[in-house]
Design a protein around this motif. Sequence first.
Motif, short mmCIF file in Angstrom:
data_model
loop_
_atom_site.label_atom_id
_atom_site.label_comp_id
_atom_site.label_asym_id
_atom_site.label_seq_id
_atom_site.Cartn_x
_atom_site.Cartn_y
_atom_site.Cartn_z
N MET A 100 37.94 64.23 6.00
CA MET A 100 38.85 64.68 7.07
C MET A 100 40.22 65.06 6.50
O MET A 100 41.25 64.57 6.95
N LYS A 101 40.21 65.92 5.52
CA LYS A 101 41.45 66.29 4.84
C LYS A 101 42.40 67.12 5.71
O LYS A 101 43.58 67.27 5.38
N LEU A 102 41.89 67.67 6.81
CA LEU A 102 42.72 68.50 7.68
C LEU A 102 42.80 67.92 9.09
O LEU A 102 43.05 68.66 10.05
N LYS A 103 42.65 66.64 9.20
CA LYS A 103 42.62 65.99 10.51
C LYS A 103 43.87 66.29 11.31
O LYS A 103 44.99 66.14 10.82
N ASP A 104 43.65 66.76 12.55
CA ASP A 104 44.71 67.05 13.52
C ASP A 104 45.63 68.21 13.13
O ASP A 104 46.65 68.43 13.77
N ARG A 105 45.27 68.95 12.11
CA ARG A 105 46.03 70.15 11.77
C ARG A 105 45.47 71.34 12.53
O ARG A 105 44.29 71.39 12.85
N VAL A 106 46.32 72.30 12.80
CA VAL A 106 45.93 73.47 13.58
C VAL A 106 45.92 74.69 12.66
O VAL A 106 46.92 74.98 11.99
N ALA A 107 44.79 75.37 12.64
CA ALA A 107 44.63 76.53 11.76
C ALA A 107 44.33 77.78 12.57
O ALA A 107 43.49 77.76 13.47
N ILE A 108 45.01 78.87 12.23
CA ILE A 108 44.68 80.19 12.76
C ILE A 108 43.88 80.92 11.70
O ILE A 108 44.33 81.07 10.56
N ILE A 109 42.68 81.38 12.07
CA ILE A 109 41.81 82.08 11.14
C ILE A 109 41.68 83.54 11.57
O ILE A 109 40.92 83.88 12.47
N PHE A 110 42.46 84.42 10.95
CA PHE A 110 42.28 85.85 11.20
C PHE A 110 41.07 86.34 10.42
O PHE A 110 40.87 85.98 9.26
N GLY A 111 40.25 87.16 11.07
CA GLY A 111 39.00 87.57 10.45
C GLY A 111 37.98 86.45 10.46
O GLY A 111 37.16 86.33 9.55
N GLY A 112 38.02 85.66 11.52
CA GLY A 112 37.20 84.44 11.57
C GLY A 112 35.85 84.59 12.23
O GLY A 112 35.17 83.58 12.44
N THR A 113 35.42 85.80 12.55
CA THR A 113 34.18 85.96 13.30
C THR A 113 32.97 86.30 12.44
O THR A 113 31.87 86.47 12.96
N SER A 114 33.15 86.38 11.13
CA SER A 114 32.00 86.65 10.25
C SER A 114 32.37 86.33 8.82
O SER A 114 33.54 86.12 8.49
N GLY A 115 31.37 86.29 7.96
CA GLY A 115 31.59 86.18 6.53
C GLY A 115 32.42 84.99 6.09
O GLY A 115 32.22 83.86 6.54
N LEU A 116 33.38 85.26 5.22
CA LEU A 116 34.21 84.20 4.66
C LEU A 116 35.04 83.51 5.74
O LEU A 116 35.23 82.29 5.69
N GLY A 117 35.54 84.28 6.70
CA GLY A 117 36.35 83.69 7.75
C GLY A 117 35.57 82.72 8.61
O GLY A 117 36.06 81.63 8.95
N GLU A 118 34.36 83.08 8.97
CA GLU A 118 33.52 82.19 9.77
C GLU A 118 33.20 80.91 8.99
O GLU A 118 33.28 79.80 9.53
N ALA A 119 32.83 81.06 7.73
CA ALA A 119 32.52 79.89 6.90
C ALA A 119 33.73 78.99 6.76
O ALA A 119 33.62 77.75 6.80
N THR A 120 34.92 79.59 6.62
CA THR A 120 36.15 78.80 6.49
C THR A 120 36.47 78.09 7.79
O THR A 120 36.87 76.92 7.77
N ALA A 121 36.30 78.77 8.91
CA ALA A 121 36.55 78.13 10.20
C ALA A 121 35.68 76.88 10.36
O ALA A 121 36.16 75.81 10.77
N LYS A 122 34.42 76.99 10.03
CA LYS A 122 33.51 75.85 10.17
C LYS A 122 33.86 74.74 9.19
O LYS A 122 33.80 73.55 9.53
N ALA A 123 34.26 75.11 7.97
CA ALA A 123 34.65 74.10 6.99
C ALA A 123 35.92 73.37 7.42
O ALA A 123 36.03 72.15 7.27
N TYR A 124 36.88 74.11 7.95
CA TYR A 124 38.11 73.50 8.44
C TYR A 124 37.80 72.53 9.60
O TYR A 124 38.36 71.43 9.67
N ALA A 125 36.94 72.96 10.50
CA ALA A 125 36.58 72.10 11.64
C ALA A 125 35.92 70.82 11.15
O ALA A 125 36.18 69.73 11.66
N ASP A 126 35.05 70.95 10.15
CA ASP A 126 34.38 69.77 9.60
C ASP A 126 35.36 68.80 8.97
O ASP A 126 35.08 67.61 8.85
N GLU A 127 36.52 69.34 8.54
CA GLU A 127 37.55 68.48 7.93
C GLU A 127 38.57 68.00 8.95
O GLU A 127 39.60 67.44 8.58
N GLY A 128 38.30 68.24 10.24
CA GLY A 128 39.14 67.69 11.29
C GLY A 128 40.18 68.61 11.88
O GLY A 128 40.96 68.19 12.74
N ALA A 129 40.21 69.88 11.46
CA ALA A 129 41.21 70.81 11.98
C ALA A 129 40.85 71.31 13.38
O ALA A 129 39.68 71.38 13.75
#
Length: 245
Positions: free
Chosen positions: A1-30
């Motif tokens: 949970m390295k990003l617990k309670d942090r808020v991230a804006i992911i531009f380009g988040g609907t596919s590819g690297l952005g989608e994978a990053t969004a899911k990884a951030y969520a798994d870390e608590g963002a």
Amino acid sequence: MKLKDRVAIIFGGTSGLGEATAKAYADEGAKLVVVGRDKSKGNRIISELQSRNQESIFVEADVSKAAEVQAVVNKTLEKFEQIDILYNGAGIHDAYKTAIELDEDEYEKLMDINVKGPYLASKAVIPHFLKRGKGVIINIGSQSTHVAGAGGSAYVTSKHAIEGFTKQLAYDFGSKGIKANLIAPGFIESPMTEGIEDKRLNDIPAQRAGKPEEIAALAVFLASDDSNYMHGSTVTMDGGWTTGR
């Protein structure tokens, strides 16, 4: 949970690297604000995240439009009251066109998304970062950040430019608590590379294309406190392709 309670804006988040990053951030608590132009893809990702009780919203926006970018920031603050991480992942390719093959409107569209977009997003978010005395910006480069040949004239220009922009962000705002770094991915399995028969795969020491989840893991590291002494860095993850160039 390295990003617990942090808020991230992911531009380009609907596919590819952005989608994978969004899911990884969520798994870390963002908590996430996923941004893109494809509403159906955005809603699909948000439904998936919310089914796992991960707080997230989708905002439809064109990163090359200042008013729409500012609206993303406003909606983020209305929903979550803070912003901790800005991930500038929106980007398009130019199909390896040379300077004489590329139409002017194609050039302008690519530069608007690949270079102007990160500028507009950073410009909108940095004032909030300055008020809080901290913040993270992650920009996305490419093999084309380092060399020619991994894209066409406009794409290579844009990815060289985004490295300079990242360095300047670090120079201007690093002393004010804002950490800016660049990820330079290699040939990654994504919608942008789908269907491309690329001989570079034979020249990659890793002998394969990268996976979006591998880039996402690096994005987690750069967003977390583990990388707090990194400012203005370009981190290349390309399976070793540029080592032989």
